[in-house]
Design an enzyme around this catalytic site. Structure first.
Site, PDB file in Angstrom:
ATOM      1  N   THR A 286      31.190  47.870  41.380  1.00 37.08           N
ATOM      2  CA  THR A 286      31.869  46.693  41.942  1.00 37.08           C
ATOM      3  C   THR A 286      32.243  45.766  40.781  1.00 37.08           C
ATOM      4  O   THR A 286      33.309  45.904  40.206  1.00 37.08           O
ATOM      5  CB  THR A 286      30.993  45.979  42.990  1.00 37.08           C
ATOM      6  OG1 THR A 286      29.687  45.750  42.445  1.00 37.08           O
ATOM      7  CG2 THR A 286      30.868  46.821  44.256  1.00 37.08           C
TER       8      THR A 286
ATOM      9  N   THR B 219      22.787  43.294  44.134  1.00 38.75           N
ATOM     10  CA  THR B 219      23.573  44.358  44.767  1.00 38.75           C
ATOM     11  C   THR B 219      23.523  45.507  43.786  1.00 38.75           C
ATOM     12  O   THR B 219      24.299  45.526  42.873  1.00 38.75           O
ATOM     13  CB  THR B 219      25.022  43.920  44.949  1.00 38.75           C
ATOM     14  OG1 THR B 219      25.060  42.726  45.600  1.00 38.75           O
ATOM     15  CG2 THR B 219      25.920  44.963  45.514  1.00 38.75           C
TER      16      THR B 219
ATOM     17  N   GLU C 226      26.409  40.412  34.981  1.00 36.70           N
ATOM     18  CA  GLU C 226      27.652  39.650  35.047  1.00 36.70           C
ATOM     19  C   GLU C 226      27.663  38.542  34.001  1.00 36.70           C
ATOM     20  O   GLU C 226      26.838  37.633  34.026  1.00 36.70           O
ATOM     21  CB  GLU C 226      27.824  39.066  36.449  1.00 36.70           C
ATOM     22  CG  GLU C 226      28.130  40.128  37.492  1.00 36.70           C
ATOM     23  CD  GLU C 226      28.111  39.613  38.915  1.00 36.70           C
ATOM     24  OE1 GLU C 226      28.612  40.343  39.790  1.00 36.70           O
ATOM     25  OE2 GLU C 226      27.587  38.510  39.155  1.00 36.70           O
TER      26      GLU C 226
ATOM     27  N   ASN D 100      31.575  35.100  39.727  1.00 37.82           N
ATOM     28  CA  ASN D 100      31.098  34.867  41.091  1.00 37.82           C
ATOM     29  C   ASN D 100      31.902  33.819  41.836  1.00 37.82           C
ATOM     30  O   ASN D 100      31.978  33.852  43.065  1.00 37.82           O
ATOM     31  CB  ASN D 100      29.610  34.523  41.054  1.00 37.82           C
ATOM     32  CG  ASN D 100      28.769  35.748  40.786  1.00 37.82           C
ATOM     33  OD1 ASN D 100      28.556  36.567  41.674  1.00 37.82           O
ATOM     34  ND2 ASN D 100      28.316  35.907  39.548  1.00 37.82           N
TER      35      ASN D 100
ATOM     36  N   THR E  44      38.466  36.688  45.420  1.00 39.41           N
ATOM     37  CA  THR E  44      39.901  36.453  45.241  1.00 39.41           C
ATOM     38  C   THR E  44      40.531  37.535  44.393  1.00 39.41           C
ATOM     39  O   THR E  44      39.861  38.356  43.797  1.00 39.41           O
ATOM     40  CB  THR E  44      40.126  35.090  44.573  1.00 39.41           C
ATOM     41  OG1 THR E  44      39.463  35.066  43.309  1.00 39.41           O
ATOM     42  CG2 THR E  44      39.609  33.981  45.452  1.00 39.41           C
TER      43      THR E  44
END
Length: 406
Positions: A153, A190, A277, A401, A406
């Site tokens: 992802t 996740t 991230e 995040n 978007t």
């Protein structure tokens, strides 16, 4: 942005485990986002799952199906978590199970579904079911790298690890892939992790193996303190290696297999941290000298979850006061601060209740400027120890995040 180099390894096929890949266009067009593991008859499957109360529909179904039948198929989609989607989410996940099972003449109970992506959005079940025939047609034993990419992802790179060992005079393979970069906090027993081996092993023994492996790896990482609704770690064993069935968890064969599986899981867990991230630092937190393992973990998590420490790590700022503050509020009863010692890598920064006399700001700055940092804490009150891996908190984490939908 990611820390270090982790090239995807050459992964030998695991006999009895085939992998199919397809592009359903769940979130992005022309991107492989659905994965199918097909297991030979007689294979064993075990797993551990998220403890989040709002666990996703696929997780609930996995738990049910594992009680009803011996799984033969695992179907995974990225781009949509199918979490907090109510009765329709369950119906959609079961529809995918039905569609996949029908291709093999199996029952839906023999299918385990997994999803990862945005929470609260309806699963585009029509798109997934439409590519099921392509999943079946593309299935082969050497699709490991494509599989690792299909479940990504916000990951910046695919994550894979492999080991080969000798058991009963035969070569046994252990392959693993995982995804995860954000919403990472151990509470599984996740992220998604899929480990496959050709070893022959008893189902109950396999369940103990995966629980222990997760405890040493995926349950020892944290990026942002958020526990996903979709976490799962599954181990599949085809039984095709030709070894004697491993039924004794105290045997030499089990010990050899456990070591290999643990190594694969730890390597994958560390890859998740390194790909956190916006991560610019890979941080190992060691806490020793505890009176119990629980208090060691309390201290380690207090340090790992502190936004002040994580932002100081990003800034390469040796603001060691934030570390001792976190140790102090971790909840260790009757902690004697004069016995606590803290190192950054091999640099002693705190002892006897204050800054070490030998410490200089230049020493701390040198450590904090590196990509890999060790925070080593000795509580000075016992023989227990624990280790966690975590990251810094950067501007990029906020951007990723903030822009996630978007």
């Amino acid at each position: 942005m990611a820390v270090g180099e982790y090239p995807f390894p050459v992964m030998p096929p695991v006999e009895g485990v085939s992998i199919g890949i397809a592009a359903a266009g769940i979130k992005k067009a022309d991107r492989n986002d659905v994965l199918l593991f097909s297991l030979c008859e007689g294979a064993s499957v075990a797993g551990v799952f998220t403890q989040n109360t709002f666990c996703a529909a696929p997780i609930k179904i996995c738990r049910e199906h594992l009680q009803l039948a011996r799984p033969r198929l695992l179907v995974v989609n990225s781009g949509n978590a199918n979490a907090c989607t109510g009765s329709s989410g369950r119906a959609n996940a079961l529809s995918v199970c039905d569609q996949v099972a029908s291709q093999y003449g199996l029952s839906a109970a023999e299918v385990l579904p997994f999803s990862t992506g945005v929470i609260g959005e309806p699963l585009p079940v029509g798109k997934i079911n439409a590519v099921v025939p392509a999943l079946v047609q593309s299935a082969q034993e050497d699709n490991w790298q494509l599989a690792a990419r299909a479940i990504m992802t916000t990951d910046t790179r695919p994550k894979g690890a492999t080991r080969q060992i000798e058991i009963d005079g035969t070569t046994v393979t252990v392959n693993g892939i995982a995804k995860g970069a954000g919403m990472i906090n151990p509470n599984m027993a996740t992220m998604l992790g899929f480990i496959a081996t050709d070893v022959a092993i008893d189902q109950t023994v396999l369940q103990g193996l995966v629980r222990e492996a997760a405890g040493l790896s995926f349950n020892r990482i944290t990026i942002d303190g958020d526990t996903s609704t979709n976490d799962a770690c599954m181990v599949m064993a085809s039984g095709k290696a030709g070894n004697k069935l491993i039924a004794d968890p105290h045997s030499d064969s089990y010990a050899a297999l456990k070591a290999a599986v643990n190594e694969v899981c730890i390597e994958l867990a560390q890859m998740i941290v390194a790909d956190g991230e916006g991560a610019t630092k890979f941080v190992t937190i060691d806490v020793k000298g505890g009176a119990s393992h629980d208090e060691c973990l309390k201290v380690a998590y207090a340090v790992a979850h502190s936004p002040l420490i994580k932002t100081a790590l990003f800034a390469s700022d040796p603001n060691w006061g934030r570390i001792v503050a976190a140790i102090g509020y971790a909840g260790v009863e009757n902690l004697d601060d004069t016995l606590v010692r803290v190192h950054l890598n091999d640099v002693l920064i705190v002892e006897n209740g204050g800054r070490a006399e030998s410490y200089t700001e230049e020493q701390g700055q040198k450590v904090m400027s590196g990509e890999r940092i060790g925070i080593h804490i000795d509580l000075g009150r016992g023989d227990c120890s624990e280790r966690l891996w975590t990251t810094d908190l950067s501007y990029e984490y906020v951007r990723i995040n903030a822009d996630y939908r978007t």
